[in-house]
Scaffold this active site. Structure first.
Site, PDB file in Angstrom:
ATOM      1  N   GLY A 165     -26.188  -7.716  52.899  1.00 61.22           N
ATOM      2  CA  GLY A 165     -25.989  -8.826  53.819  1.00 61.22           C
ATOM      3  C   GLY A 165     -27.056  -8.978  54.889  1.00 61.22           C
ATOM      4  O   GLY A 165     -27.067  -9.965  55.623  1.00 61.22           O
ATOM      5  N   ARG A 291     -25.599   4.251  43.781  1.00 55.37           N
ATOM      6  CA  ARG A 291     -25.461   5.486  44.571  1.00 55.37           C
ATOM      7  C   ARG A 291     -23.994   5.817  44.777  1.00 55.37           C
ATOM      8  O   ARG A 291     -23.120   4.994  44.507  1.00 55.37           O
ATOM      9  CB  ARG A 291     -26.100   5.287  45.952  1.00 55.37           C
TER      10      ARG A 291
HETATM   11  C1  MV4 Z   1     -22.028 -14.050  49.899  1.00 59.18           C
HETATM   12  C2  MV4 Z   1     -21.032 -14.633  50.715  1.00 59.18           C
HETATM   13  C3  MV4 Z   1     -20.600 -15.899  50.391  1.00 59.18           C
HETATM   14  N1  MV4 Z   1     -21.144 -16.564  49.351  1.00 59.18           N
HETATM   15  N2  MV4 Z   1     -22.531 -14.726  48.883  1.00 59.18           N
HETATM   16  C4  MV4 Z   1     -22.675 -10.082  52.465  1.00 59.18           C
HETATM   17  C5  MV4 Z   1     -22.971  -8.715  51.965  1.00 59.18           C
HETATM   18  C6  MV4 Z   1     -23.678  -8.911  50.688  1.00 59.18           C
HETATM   19  N3  MV4 Z   1     -23.414  -7.841  49.783  1.00 59.18           N
HETATM   20  C7  MV4 Z   1     -23.179 -10.220  50.195  1.00 59.18           C
HETATM   21  N4  MV4 Z   1     -22.559 -10.870  51.311  1.00 59.18           N
HETATM   22  C8  MV4 Z   1     -22.024 -12.093  51.170  1.00 59.18           C
HETATM   23  N5  MV4 Z   1     -22.489 -12.825  50.126  1.00 59.18           N
HETATM   24  C9  MV4 Z   1     -22.101 -15.969  48.634  1.00 59.18           C
HETATM   25  N6  MV4 Z   1     -22.643 -16.636  47.621  1.00 59.18           N
HETATM   26  C10 MV4 Z   1     -20.541 -13.894  51.776  1.00 59.18           C
HETATM   27  C11 MV4 Z   1     -21.044 -12.647  52.015  1.00 59.18           C
HETATM   28  C12 MV4 Z   1     -20.479 -11.972  53.152  1.00 59.18           C
HETATM   29  C13 MV4 Z   1     -19.736 -10.823  53.005  1.00 59.18           C
HETATM   30  C14 MV4 Z   1     -19.550 -10.214  51.781  1.00 59.18           C
HETATM   31  C15 MV4 Z   1     -18.810  -9.069  51.655  1.00 59.18           C
HETATM   32  C16 MV4 Z   1     -18.226  -8.497  52.773  1.00 59.18           C
HETATM   33  C17 MV4 Z   1     -18.399  -9.087  53.983  1.00 59.18           C
HETATM   34  C18 MV4 Z   1     -19.150 -10.249  54.131  1.00 59.18           C
HETATM   35  C19 MV4 Z   1     -19.299 -10.829  55.381  1.00 59.18           C
HETATM   36  C20 MV4 Z   1     -20.029 -11.953  55.506  1.00 59.18           C
HETATM   37  C21 MV4 Z   1     -20.624 -12.535  54.390  1.00 59.18           C
END
Ligand code: MV4
Length: 446
Positions: A165, A291
């Site tokens: 993120g 990991r």
């Molecule tokens: C996203 C999303 C919404 N739509 N992708 C944040 C961490 C990274 N691994 C991917 N993330 C996100 N990707 C799309 N297409 C929202 C997030 C995200 C999020 C994801 C998992 C846990 C917490 C989060 C907090 C904000 C945004």
């Protein structure tokens, strides 16, 4: 089996790996910075080597110092733990080139999954649904605008070399996209040394659900269920649970079967985690972590599988000790991450632990390198303990967690224990109704 393993990490995860090694009769080498001379994982290791001053760059990220320590102590293998060098493909390759075994996946699989766009393409090839997005990096405003029109607004800008993120930007329309692209590129270059950005359709209110997998690279592949990691703040997870209260049994079965089948096809070796967003009954693969993860203990609690032990066995060339049918996922488990942080603003709260009393009893596990008199150094991640609780049902697990949090005494530093106490008493949390934005709203209401 290995005779001696060097643990290239610190704190609770180094202690976790030290424990697994000792239970297997393997001698351990702790490498540490000058700030960690008195750390519990260093005290409990069979041998210790100081590898540099406090800044991680000079110690825990210092590849020549770590390889030298392995050479002088005669270690057979190196466990990278998590963070630091755990997902550095060049480190994994260097470990092997110097004649040691890297306890983790192949450098090729680490490299593949480190490129978030290649990882997505690989997932698509394996038949896994992904979030609609640009198939390549968007190098300029025109390419980004064209990709976004095809995807549909709002779109997220993500770093190809990123993950977790960091540096993500949201664009609701073409004007915002034009403004955000150079910002995202500059941040990606600064953070990852690579300014490549890709676009994805923004999902509004997904849950973050990940699958724990272990493969032996010899055709063996198992899952240990999923983990719901939606409760996070500023991309730092705070509390994880398994099974996810947001999945019904058919959806769970579909997800787990898909994850296991695809990683088996890939021939993946060691422990790994596939991350998905789950919204309106659909799963979308977003990235894979090659990991051991901080939250691995909740999967151990419901499965009875020691994930670090399996990593060690597999790295030594043994096949998995389990087939999927051998594993029964039982009950419910929750992990609270206890950080040395101030309650009001989450700023780090290092210092001397003046009092320490850990909870215990049936179904309670504490993974921590804390002890009374320990000085939490200011140089590293603020995670100081993981309280992991198991119960026959989610209700039993939550009640056990409440009483364990009430027993936990950590004096002299501020911790996130009071915040966890508020969360577990919240009616929405009790009902399991939350998405990735829930915690920020909870904190805003005070
Ligand atoms: C996203 C999303 C919404 N739509 N992708 C944040 C961490 C990274 N691994 C991917 N993330 C996100 N990707 C799309 N297409 C929202 C997030 C995200 C999020 C994801 C998992 C846990 C917490 C989060 C907090 C904000 C945004």
């Amino acid at each position: 089996m290995f005779e001696k393993v060097l643990i290239a990490n610190r704190g609770e995860i180094a202690l976790r790996i030290n424990r697994a090694c000792h239970e297997m009769g393997i001698k351990t080498v702790a490498v540490h910075s000058t700030a960690d001379t008195h750390a519990m994982n260093v005290r409990l290791a069979d041998e210790t080597v100081c590898i540099g001053p406090p800044p991680a760059r000079a110690s825990y990220l210092n590849i020549p110092a770590i390889l030298s320590a392995a050479t002088i102590t005669g270690a057979d293998a190196i466990h990278p733990g998590l963070g630091f060098l755990a997902e550095n493909a060049d480190f994994a390759a260097a470990v092997e080139e110097h004649g040691f075994t890297f306890i983790g996946p192949t450098p090729e699989h680490i490299r593949l999954m480190g490129d978030k766009l290649r990882a997505k393409a690989e997932a698509m090839r394996l038949g896994i649904p992904v979030v609609p997005g640009s198939p390549a990096a968007v190098r300029d405003g025109a390419a980004a605008a064209a990709a976004a029109r095809a995807i549909g607004y709002p779109v997220l800008l993500k770093a190809i070399a990123g993950g977790g993120g960091r540096g993500m930007k949201l664009a609701r329309d073409a004007a915002e996209l034009a403004r955000m692209l150079p910002l995202a590129q500059a941040e990606a270059r600064a953070a990852f040394g690579d300014d490549s950005i890709y676009l994805e359709r923004f999902l509004d209110r997904p849950r973050h659900i990940e699958v724990q997998l272990i493969g032996d690279g010899q055709g063996g592949m198992i899952h240990l269920g999923e983990r719901d990691c939606s409760l996070q703040r500023a991309h730092q997870k705070l509390l994880e649970e398994t099974p996810s209260p947001g999945l019904d049994p058919p959806a769970r079965e579909r997800l787990l079967a898909l994850a296991v089948a695809s990683l088996r096809q890939l021939g993946y070796k060691s422990a790994g985690t596939m991350e998905f967003l789950y919204e309106d009954g659909e799963f979308y693969f977003i990235e894979m972590n090659t990991r051991l993860q901080v939250e691995h203990p909740i999967s151990e609690m419901i499965s009875g599988v020691d994930i670090v032990r399996e990593q060690l066995r597999i790295a030594a060339g043994a096949p998995l000790a389990y087939r999927q049918d051998d594993i029964a996922l039982r009950g419910h488990a929750i992990e609270c991450r206890i950080n040395a942080e101030r309650a009001d603003d989450f700023r780090p709260s290092p210092g001397r632990v003046s009092e320490y009393h850990a909870p215990g009893g049936l179904g309670v596990r504490v993974d921590s390198a804390l002890y009374q008199g320990y000085e939490v150094p200011p140089f590293y991640d603020s995670l100081v303990a993981k309280l992991v609780v198991h119960g026959a049902s989610r209700e039993e697990c939550v009640m056990r967690l409440r009483r364990a949090l009430a027993e936990y005494v950590i004096g002299g530093i501020e911790t996130t224990i009071p915040l966890h106490q508020r969360i577990v008493d919240d009616p929405e949390f009790r009902r399991g109704v939350y998405d990735i934005h829930w915690l920020e709203r909870f904190l805003a209401r005070g």
